[in-house]
Design an enzyme around this catalytic site. Structure first.
Site, PDB file in Angstrom:
ATOM      1  CG  ASP A   1     -46.485  21.605 -14.228  1.00  0.00           C
ATOM      2  OD1 ASP A   1     -46.842  22.390 -14.840  1.00  0.00           O
ATOM      3  OD2 ASP A   1     -46.144  20.218 -14.557  1.00  0.00           O
TER       4      ASP A   1
ATOM      5  CE  LYS B   1     -45.795  17.996 -17.349  1.00  0.00           C
ATOM      6  NZ  LYS B   1     -46.626  18.347 -16.595  1.00  0.00           N
TER       7      LYS B   1
END
Length: 503
Positions: A339, A303
């Protein structure tokens, strides 16, 4: 002979040591609708009984197309006999009704006339296998073309994502090729080859793994997944490619949820799992730009590593310092992070976030997303974990309070958000809180398994529990909208993700 360009797009490869076991797998595959089977006769305890197997299958399913393969051990198979014995078995299999015959290129080169006896009776396939790497492929293709076979097959171990591009280029150059990248990193070429001009993709029979029978090549998906989940029989060069990158990746439910969503909305897309080693992120980004891949999810441990390779990242990702979604904007490769929505939306249904004290456990990309989302919602956020230096850095950067992991015994919070991989498959018994859990609401961002050891333990303590499925669904809905511009079929996606793990 069967015209190569009219072959089904999915070939189920049957490999079993016992003739009865091979027949059972073949019969079940035919009954499930598969019409092209490869019979790995070299894997039988008695390869000479292969023609009997061919007759048994065709007696029950006469329309099935069978590829007879009896690969010699020296060329990556299991047959220990001579080239003459190999030819005799294949010849008998063709006489029994096999419509295609696969001979490895090494055998053809050793015995130049080996194909002559098959040419008028069966479609000839000459194959090259390399189980260690994907070498320079032009010399390989020249060797295969020199045999004048009806079909050429190249199967190689894929070490880096861009190896898949080189394999797929073979399909683009000729109409008679089958290519297959072996291993998890080879998923791209293995699944996309029929969409990029390849004749068909190999798959493993459903139920074989349950019976302890491994796929005939590493990384094969099941025939049912190839047909119903990835829809290989329907795709084309126009099909948009999406995927998820990470390591590990086999546990991910993302291919299930997004492929079902594409199907429900009529979008011509395929979403595939893409294993990327930590050192190969740059190589994957080259693949994404060259193919191109229309969009991708990013999971552990990439990420943050993808950020230097992007043309831009939006404020949401910049604030978190991590990207979980790659997409194209005005011809540029961009990154964002969904997220945060995945954390705040499920929690907001249970508690007043602007009045809550929330403990976030972890210091990676998911933890950062949680801290940023909760701070924006007005929560007082505390951060803990087993790496004090990283916890301190995360808390200081985002205005949260660091808490030593060892000092949690006497403290209490309204909400605990568990954002580490602890408890994720295959470590399903792992938990950072085997004793008292210091919060009334427990949200574990791990979504596979559906109920982690932490959530089971919290439920026994009378806590309110939230599965990571809730976060997964919310962030996936946001990704779908970014990639397609369409409203996500939320009910379909929820039903899909609760159904089962991707096999």
């Amino acid at each position: 002979m069967h015209p190569p360009n009219s072959l089904p797009r999915i070939c189920t490869s049957i490999g079993h040591s016992a003739g009865s076991g091979a027949f059972a797998l073949a019969a079940a595959s035919c009954e499930a609708g598969e019409s092209l089977l490869e019979l790995r006769l070299d894997l039988l305890d008695e390869p000479g009984t292969g023609p009997v197997l061919v007759r048994r299958i065709l007696a029950r399913h006469p329309e099935t197309l069978l590829i007879a393969t009896c690969r010699r051990r020296a060329n990556g198979g299991s047959f220990d006999g001579s080239a003459q014995e190999q030819v005799a078995i294949l010849d008998a299999a063709v006489a029994a009704g096999a419509r295609l015959v696969d001979v490895e290129v090494e055998s053809v080169e050793d015995s130049p006339g080996i194909l002559d006896g098959f040419r008028a009776r069966a479609t000839t396939v000459v194959s090259y296998h390399n189980f260690s790497c994907t070498p320079a492929l032009r010399p390989v293709v020249r060797r295969l073309d020199a045999t004048r076979a009806d079909v050429i097959k190249v199967a190689t171990a894929v070490d880096r994502p861009t190896d898949n591009l080189r394999l797929l280029d073979i399909c683009a150059d000729r109409p008679n090729a089958v290519v297959s990248g072996m291993g998890e990193t080879g998923t791209v070429s293995r699944l996309l080859s029929p969409l990029r001009g390849g004749l068909f993709a190999y798959a493993s029979p459903d139920g074989a793994s349950v019976d302890g029978v491994p796929p005939t090549a590493p990384g094969q998906t099941t025939a049912s997944a190839a047909r119903r989940l990835f829809r290989l029989a329907e795709g084309s060069l126009a099909t948009k490619v999406f995927g998820i990158i990470g390591k590990p990746i086999g546990h991910s439910k993302s291919p299930l949820i997004h492929n079902r969503a594409f199907n429900a909305t009529g979008l011509d897309g395929i979403y595939i799992p893409l294993l990327v080693e930590p050192g190969d992120v740059g190589d994957f980004m080259e693949l994404m730009r060259s193919m191109p891949i229309a969009g991708a999810s990013v999971t552990i441990p990439h990420k943050q590593a993808v950020i230097p390779y992007l043309d831009s990242i939006d404020p949401a990702a910049e604030g978190i310092g991590a990207v979980n979604t790659l997409y194209w904007k005005d011809g540029k490769l961009a990154g964002t992070n969904t997220d945060a929505t995945g954390v705040s939306a499920p929690l907001g249904k249970r508690v007043r976030l602007d009045r809550s004290r929330v403990l976030v456990v972890g210091n990676g990309g998911a933890a950062k997303a949680a801290v940023v989302a909760l701070r924006r919602a007005g929560s007082r956020v505390f951060v803990t974990g087993r790496n004090p230096a990283r916890v301190e850095s995360l808390a200081r950067r985002h205005g949260a309070d660091p808490v030593a992991f060892g000092s949690l015994g006497g403290r209490s919070f309204d909400v605990l958000v568990q954002s580490t991989p602890v408890g994720m498959l295959p470590d399903v018994d792992g938990t950072l809180f085997p004793g008292r859990i210091p919060a009334d609401v427990v949200f574990d961002l791990v979504y596979n398994p559906l109920e982690t050891a932490l959530l089971r333990h919290a439920r026994r303590q009378g806590k309110t529990v939230i599965s990571g499925i809730e976060m997964f669904l919310e962030q996936a809905v946001a990704q779908f909208r970014i990639w397609t511009g369409l409203d996500a079929p939320r009910a379909v996606m929820r039903a899909a993700v609760l159904e089962r793990r991707v096999k």
